[in-house]
Design a protein around this motif. Structure first.
Motif, PDB file in Angstrom:
ATOM      1  N   LEU A  18      81.912 -52.792 -25.337  1.00 54.59           N
ATOM      2  CA  LEU A  18      80.059 -53.003 -25.521  1.00 54.59           C
ATOM      3  C   LEU A  18      78.951 -52.319 -25.294  1.00 54.59           C
TER       4      LEU A  18
ATOM      5  N   THR B 130      76.567 -52.632 -28.068  1.00 51.10           N
ATOM      6  CA  THR B 130      76.781 -52.665 -29.655  1.00 51.10           C
ATOM      7  C   THR B 130      76.709 -54.262 -29.748  1.00 51.10           C
ATOM      8  N   VAL B 131      76.437 -55.709 -29.902  1.00 49.33           N
ATOM      9  CA  VAL B 131      76.392 -56.502 -29.174  1.00 49.33           C
ATOM     10  C   VAL B 131      75.377 -57.445 -29.590  1.00 49.33           C
ATOM     11  N   VAL B 132      76.120 -58.690 -30.110  1.00 50.58           N
ATOM     12  CA  VAL B 132      74.822 -59.372 -29.947  1.00 50.58           C
ATOM     13  C   VAL B 132      75.420 -60.963 -30.248  1.00 50.58           C
TER      14      VAL B 132
ATOM     15  N   GLU C 158      88.013 -53.628 -26.780  1.00 51.17           N
ATOM     16  CA  GLU C 158      86.835 -53.579 -27.432  1.00 51.17           C
ATOM     17  C   GLU C 158      85.608 -52.721 -26.007  1.00 51.17           C
TER      18      GLU C 158
ATOM     19  N   ARG D 251      78.954 -62.027 -32.039  1.00 57.81           N
ATOM     20  CA  ARG D 251      79.621 -61.201 -32.787  1.00 57.81           C
ATOM     21  C   ARG D 251      81.162 -61.786 -32.265  1.00 57.81           C
ATOM     22  N   LEU D 252      82.033 -61.283 -32.939  1.00 60.59           N
ATOM     23  CA  LEU D 252      83.780 -61.516 -32.697  1.00 60.59           C
ATOM     24  C   LEU D 252      84.056 -60.480 -32.709  1.00 60.59           C
ATOM     25  N   VAL D 253      84.881 -60.513 -31.381  1.00 63.39           N
ATOM     26  CA  VAL D 253      85.061 -58.988 -30.461  1.00 63.39           C
ATOM     27  C   VAL D 253      86.177 -59.040 -29.754  1.00 63.39           C
TER      28      VAL D 253
ATOM     29  N   THR E 205      84.622 -64.728 -29.575  1.00 58.35           N
ATOM     30  CA  THR E 205      82.929 -64.792 -29.920  1.00 58.35           C
ATOM     31  C   THR E 205      82.106 -65.199 -29.090  1.00 58.35           C
TER      32      THR E 205
END
Length: 482
Positions: free
Chosen positions: A257, A244-246, A255, A249-251, A87
């Motif tokens: 970002l 593309t993240v806040v 991935e 958020r679960l990454v 997270t």
């Protein structure tokens, strides 16, 4: 009698009529014959003279410009990816689209609880391995001491055996005592072997403890790296894009970002034809480092940057032609990756060429040259380059002569023209006259009462007559019609 008189009068009138008709026919016949016998008169036609603009041919050394279209791209673009899963917490305010970040700046953190626990366990295992190593060190010291004591016992038992043998030779000792001494020596030697085996085990324990310690250190370092992977930092100063993240958020692992773009390391990629590419390489086949000017047109406001031709593409892509070239930008202020720009670079200088308007050359590479008597002459030239609305030509024996700046279908070889040169004086301004009120009133009354004059022309003339000064030519034209 009366009947006879009228009959004679009718005959006389009929004879006169027939005579007049005969005379008219003869007259017409003579006129037609005279017309046919005359020589034809050809009207004297006046030669039409066209007014054309001419420019002189000045041959000199010109450096042509090559124009192409390209796209600005970054030489240093990094994809920011998550090295661990979890997270997102502690998101930096600058971790947004277009955010400016510095080198080493912490952008975000993945929840480090699991990684911290793994690091704690690895450190505990390392402490156990170090304790085992210290205990193995103490054990080998004891094993060495025990081996030394066992060797001393062997020495003592050996001397005791020698005494029993001496006593037996002097007939003082007994055989039983000698055998006991030999058994005691053998037991002492067996004890030495046991102590040596214990020492070897202690040494092996030392090696095992060292190996375990090293493994624990590796596990600790790996746990530290996994903990460090939970921190997402900027590798260099730049601008963030495709974020593309806040927070929260679960990454997942690997991935993407965001992307980190270096705004100071920009270049432009553009494609030229093979013929143009051949003019940009030297004798050795290497690309010349030609200066480059990049222009971004934004609704009439141009952003310009300079650069240098740096390299070329390794191959021609499928379905493409020409060559792909790259130019580095010195100070790309205002440019962004993805901008569609115009690229202008300088080619090698061309000696003995003249620059003329492109409209002066036709499809057959011919120009109209002003000859004697202001008549036109068609001459074939060699077109070397096209520079916007101009062309660079090369021709023999045309230095100092004048060519027609713009060709039309009415112009051709042998036609007489009235040449207009750039140095011709501008037309004089019309003579202006100041009118008296009485004269002005007469002119206005005549114009207003003229019913054949169009309404637009009448309005325009009346507006001019109201001015303090009126063109003398217009006054004369109106008064001549009054």
């Amino acid at each position: 009698m009366r009947f006879l008189g009228k009959s004679l009068m009718g005959l006389v009138l009929l004879a006169l009529t027939l005579g007049l008709l005969l005379w008219s026919g003869v007259t017409v016949r003579d006129a037609v014959l005279a017309r046919l016998n005359e020589e034809p008169r050809v009207p004297q036609a006046r030669e039409r003279v066209f007014t054309v603009n001419v420019v002189p041919l000045e041959f000199q050394t010109v450096t042509p410009d090559l124009a192409a279209f390209g796209e600005v791209q970054s030489r240093r673009t990094l994809e920011i990816r998550a090295a661990a899963s979890g997270t997102l917490i502690d998101l930096d305010p600058a971790f947004v689209e277009g955010g400016q970040v510095e080198e080493g700046q912490l952008l975000a953190r993945i929840d480090p609880a699991d990684a911290q626990s793994a690091l704690d366990r690895a450190e505990s295992d390392l402490l156990d391995a170090e304790a085992e190593s210290r205990e193995a060190g103490r054990a080998i010291v004891l094993a060495r001491d025990e081996l030394a004591a066992a060797e001393e016992q062997v020495d003592l038992r050996d001397r005791a055996l020698q005494r029993q043998r001496d006593l037996l030779q002097r007939n003082v000792g007994t055989t039983a005592a000698l055998e006991d001494a030999e058994l005691a020596l053998s037991s002492a030697r067996q004890a030495v072997l046991t102590r040596r085996q214990a020492l070897a085990s202690a040494e092996a324990r030392i090696d095992q403890a060292a190996t375990a310690t090293r493994r624990a250190e590796i596990a600790r370092d790996e746990a530290r790296r996994r903990l460090a992977d939970t921190e997402i930092r900027a590798q260099f100063a730049g601008t963030l894009s495709d974020v593309t993240v806040v927070a929260g958020r679960l990454v997942s692992t690997n991935e993407q970002l965001a992307q980190l773009v270096d705004p100071g390391a920009l270049e432009v990629a553009f494609r030229v034809s093979t013929q143009q590419y051949a003019r940009l390489i030297d004798e050795a086949g290497q690309l010349r480092p030609s200066p480059v000017t990049v222009t971004l047109d934004i609704y009439g406001t141009n952003i310009t940057a300079t650069g240098q031709l740096s390299r070329e593409g390794a191959s021609v892509g499928a379905g493409q032609t020409g060559r792909l070239l790259f130019a580095s930008l010195d100070a790309p202020r205002g440019f962004k990756p993805g901008d569609f720009v115009t690229v202008t670079l300088q080619e090698p200088p061309l000696p003995y060429v003249a620059r003329i308007p492109a409209a002066a050359v036709d499809a057959a590479d011919e120009v109209l040259v002003l000859a004697e008597g202001d008549r036109l002459e068609a001459v074939t030239v060699q077109v070397l380059r096209r520079q916007g609305d101009d062309v660079l030509i090369r021709a023999r024996d045309l230095a100092g002569r004048e060519v027609v700046a713009a060709r039309t279908p009415l112009l051709g070889a042998g036609i007489k023209v009235n040449p207009l040169r750039a140095g011709n004086a501008a037309p004089e301004a019309p003579e202006m006259v100041e009118l008296s009120e009485e004269r002005r009133a007469k002119l206005v009354a005549f114009v207003e009462g003229n019913t054949r004059m169009p309404a637009e022309a009448k309005t325009r003339i009346l507006a001019q007559l109201q001015q303090p000064q009126v063109p003398a030519e217009m006054i004369e034209r109106i008064e001549s019609r009054m």
